[in-house]
Design a protein around this motif. Structure first.
Motif, short mmCIF file in Angstrom:
data_model
loop_
_atom_site.label_atom_id
_atom_site.label_comp_id
_atom_site.label_asym_id
_atom_site.label_seq_id
_atom_site.Cartn_x
_atom_site.Cartn_y
_atom_site.Cartn_z
N GLU A 1 31.44 34.62 33.69
CA GLU A 1 30.78 35.83 34.20
C GLU A 1 30.99 37.00 33.25
OE1 GLU A 1 30.52 37.09 38.03
OE2 GLU A 1 30.38 35.14 38.97
N LEU A 2 32.18 37.09 32.65
CA LEU A 2 32.42 38.17 31.70
C LEU A 2 31.50 38.04 30.50
CD1 LEU A 2 34.12 40.62 30.85
CD2 LEU A 2 35.72 39.01 29.78
N ASN B 1 34.97 39.72 39.82
CA ASN B 1 33.59 39.31 39.59
C ASN B 1 32.58 40.15 40.33
OD1 ASN B 1 34.25 37.29 37.78
ND2 ASN B 1 34.39 35.69 39.33
N VAL C 1 39.56 35.30 29.01
CA VAL C 1 39.08 36.66 29.30
C VAL C 1 39.64 37.64 28.28
CG1 VAL C 1 39.30 38.58 30.93
CG2 VAL C 1 38.63 36.31 31.76
N LEU D 1 31.85 43.08 38.24
CA LEU D 1 30.95 42.70 37.15
C LEU D 1 29.51 42.59 37.64
CD1 LEU D 1 32.75 39.97 35.00
CD2 LEU D 1 32.54 42.42 34.57
N PHE E 1 38.27 38.74 36.22
CA PHE E 1 36.96 38.19 35.88
C PHE E 1 37.09 36.69 35.62
CE2 PHE E 1 36.92 42.36 33.35
CZ PHE E 1 36.48 43.11 34.43
#
Length: 454
Positions: free
Chosen positions: A210-211, A156, A248, A159, A206
């Protein structure tokens, strides 16, 4: 009448506050009572939430509301701008408290041993995050001249960095970023951001939400190469056993099969590319060399001997955080943690370092989400209370709360308080109000101390 149990917690991030909450919910809190002092090296509380979470994550920052309710309890005092060990040492703490819990987290970058890592233009994630989060102990400017940027890592934090680099400054302006960060991001020249992972989609760390947030920006085109969508038996087993890993992988699959759009900033997610060297010229980053990898049947990968050079002018490594070693405590140099059993600090002899405990990332390393530290805190506090019940805690020489205030005054330590946080909080909100923003952070430590009434 027995006095309350006195506990010091070093660190006011989620781990430390969860430990305080666990103490307050214990039977001991009712009789004979608990008195908790939290020491924080920053003038403001909340640790990772304030200085480690990207500013465009209000959902995660909403955790502050729950933490705020804990710190509002009358049994807790906050001593901000107090540094361990220069302002207060372990021996000092033992003089005032029955037990000491260290919850100092992890703020440094884990090393990555590849050639070229020290080139100009090669950066650690922690330093960049601290800059855009307005940490007072980091530079006020950041070099953002690179048009093509590489980010190493598939967690994360990677990202967050990729998203901040790919977004426009105006997209981030509604957040709490301070003026110096906004001006810095306005000058950002990045048009391409490449995120590299050495394993496959099923092994990416991830979180699904958040992805997906990467694709919400009108300025960011997220691109995944269909050739990077590959699974072996180990990967399939991971997807079946882990709902988040499966989500994901599905998101990445959907992105891999769609047509590339025309959003101005391109964000590429690469898998099966293991960084082998950061390429330099005249001391500056001019590229990244990766080795293509392939799955070995177990979900792990092996090198293929095929290398590719990528045209980038900056490289950010987001391969994990590392805790700072704490003086007077044992240290595991390999894991970057304090050795413990159930939160009890353990010396080389195998014996418990009396009255001394750890929780959170300083205990188990920087893995898991913020909420995972709650389980750590509960276990650590449970063992501290067991030691208390069985007379295993050291008796402090000066348990009166006012003794701490007198000690800090004698040392000329300029500390902030919980009431001071309310003042700083109001001042930051007042800074944001004319622009229609929730708040604008103060960056300079002296400004924070002044607004807190330190």
């Amino acid at each position: 009448m027995p006095r309350p149990l006195r506990v010091a917690i070093v660190g006011s991030g989620p781990a430390g506050i969860y430990a305080a909450d666990a103490l307050l919910k214990s039977e001991v809190a009712a009789d004979p009572g608990v008195s908790i002092d939290i020491f924080e090296r920053m003038p403001a509380p909340f640790g990772l939430i304030r200085y480690g979470v990207a500013p465009d994550h209000p959902r995660i920052k909403g955790i502050i509301t729950a933490l705020h309710q804990v710190l509002d309890k009358p049994q807790i005092r906050l001593f901000g701008n107090v540094n361990y060990p220069s302002d207060v040492s372990l021996d000092d703490l033992r003089a005032f408290y029955d037990g000491v819990i260290f919850a100092t987290g992890a703020t440094a970058d884990r090393a990555l041993s590849v050639p070229g890592i020290d080139l100009d233009g090669s950066y650690g994630a922690a330093d960049f995050v601290a800059w855009y989060d307005g940490h007072p102990d980091f530079p006020r400017t950041w070099p953002l001249e690179a048009e093509k940027v590489a980010v190493l890592g598939v967690g994360n934090v990677a990202l967050d960095i990729a998203r901040v680099l790919a977004k426009t400054a105006d997209e981030l302006l509604p957040t709490e970023i301070p003026p110096n960060v906004y001006e810095g991001l306005k000058a950002n020249k990045a048009l391409e951001v490449h995120v590299f992972g050495r394993r496959g989609p099923a092994q990416a760390k991830f979180s699904p939400m958040e992805l997906r947030e990467l694709d919400h920006s009108p300025n960011i085109e997220v691109i995944v190469d269909p050739e990077d969508i590959d699974y072996d038996e180990g990967s399939i087993a991971t997807r079946r056993a882990n709902k988040q890993a499966d989500m994901v992988a599905k998101t990445l699959e959907n992105w891999a099969i769609r047509d590339v759009g025309d959003r101005p900033h391109k964000l590429f997610l690469h898998f099966f590319e293991s960084p082998s060297e950061i390429l330099g010229e005249d001391g500056k980053v001019v590229g990244l060399r990766t080795e293509r990898t392939e799955l070995d049947g177990t979900g792990n990968v092996k090198g293929t001997g095929e290398y590719k050079d990528w045209d980038v002018q900056a490289v950010y490594r987001a391969v994990g955080y590392l805790s700072d070693q704490l003086p007077k405590l044992p240290w595991d140099i390999d894991s970057g943690t304090v050795p413990d059993v159930g939160g009890r600090v353990v010396q080389e002899s195998g014996e418990h370092l009396q009255s001394t405990y750890v929780t959170g990332w300083i205990r188990r390393g920087p893995v898991g989400l913020i909420g995972h530290t709650k389980g750590d805190a509960n276990e650590t506090v449970s063992n501290l209370l067991d030691d208390y019940a069985n007379g295993r805690l050291q008796t402090p020489a000066s348990p009166a709360p006012e003794a701490v205030d007198a000690f800090l005054a004698e040392r000329n330590v300029r500390f902030t308080t919980w009431d001071g946080w309310y003042k700083l909080d109001a001042a930051e909100k007042a800074q944001g109000e004319p622009q229609g923003r929730e708040r604008v952070k103060y960056v300079e430590r002296e400004d924070m101390l002044r607004e807190s009434g330190a």
